[in-house]
Design an enzyme around this catalytic site. Sequence first.
Site: not given
Ligand code: SDX
Length: 393
Positions: A271, A328
């Site tokens: 998140h 989710d």
């Molecule tokens: C919602 O904003 C809100 O409030 C949204 C929401 C709402 O109520 O409106 O809460 C609803 O959108 C919830 C999120 C639903 N999406 C998912 O579940 C999709 C999977 N999640 C990711 O795509 C990700 O976690 C995000 C986009 C939700 C958040 O990304 P962040 O926290 O900004 O993290 P990042 O993209 O900067 O990643 C940090 C690291 C990275 O690895 P490194 O480059 O450091 O090696 O964590 C990894 C990312 O690759 N990472 C994941 C991951 N999420 C982040 N790796 C594997 N699986 C994941 N789900």
Amino acid sequence: TTGKVALDIGFVNTASCTSAITYIDGDAGILRYRGYPIEQLAEGSSFLEVTYLLIYGELPTADQLGEFDQRIRRHTLLHEDLKQFFNGFPRDAHPMPVLSSAVSALSTFYQDSLDPFDEEQVEISTLRLIAKLPTIAAYAYKKSVGQPFLYPDNSLGIVENFLRMTFGFPAEPYDVDPDLAKALDMLFVLHADHEQNCSTSTVRLVGSSHANLFASVSAGINALFGPLHGGANQSVLEMLESIRADGGDIPRFVERVKSKEPGVKLMGFGHRVYKNYDPRAAIVKSTADTVLDKLGGNNELLDLARQLEEIALNDEFFIQRKLYPNVDFYTGLIYQAMGFPTRMFTVLFALGRLPGWIAQWREMIADPSTKIGRPRQIYTGETARDYVPVDER
Ligand code: SDX
């Protein structure tokens, strides 16, 4: 370099706007609507009451809630010409673009009440949208399964009416299962607002141009459709089904995620704000068992989800990155148990998030100081250079 200016940019964590609606503490896993903890609202309130709270800022008295309910019920019907709108879509259209198109089209039917600065017009548009989105969502589903549309029944509340229009048939009576309605009502409460998430920021940004409420919310629906945002609940089910098809080999799947295989993420985890357990996920998880037992859900996938969570929460890769289940992760399992196809999951998210979108749009229109300003950028392109005529290139 090629003349590009390399900028050493420190990360500046600036707020994008001010708002008095929802408070999140991502490190502590706190979520409050107008100061009330989400745990208490999920336990003791209703989606209709939370809708009132988010939009008007205070919990309603019984009389205020009753009047609000009656005013909404009077607007559940769609204009007969708007019903024709659904005939134009292909049978296999995803319901989310159908939803955003129909909401945008509402502004063509109510051209006399779109002024964002006329309080009465904002009020009637608010009621119309709250009342009609469930009807539009139900019709998007009926279109996808080739079944006839049911008119709303205004003796029912928002959630019950939606369930009846979705799962009912003209040829036979349909009694809404109270357990089903209660579970869906609570899920809508959990989704009702969430500060400046992608779709809400979209609604604010579009509204900041003084676009009407329907146009602004239609844009928010499109933002929510993205798989990294609202589309994640559909992706979680598809992820669990793929693990099950692979013999339930969770360790193999987790290794694929950790190796950053393109397109493989642990959906429903992580998140932008919560670097702790999403409080909404905790509530959904705690009710998943009872809800699935009552609704005859897929406990095999629930067990798989629980094992996956257990492994991930004890794996350094996820711990280091502060990746926890978000809202989710478990909701899709419950929606599936309710009888919704996965393509409707994000539509359910939109139905739940609608009060937040409306409240935040109204707040921004009423107090321009809360609006998201025009974003600026850090330019990393070419430095100034002179034009070269084509025969000299
Ligand atoms: C919602 O904003 C809100 O409030 C949204 C929401 C709402 O109520 O409106 O809460 C609803 O959108 C919830 C999120 C639903 N999406 C998912 O579940 C999709 C999977 N999640 C990711 O795509 C990700 O976690 C995000 C986009 C939700 C958040 O990304 P962040 O926290 O900004 O993290 P990042 O993209 O900067 O990643 C940090 C690291 C990275 O690895 P490194 O480059 O450091 O090696 O964590 C990894 C990312 O690759 N990472 C994941 C991951 N999420 C982040 N790796 C594997 N699986 C994941 N789900």
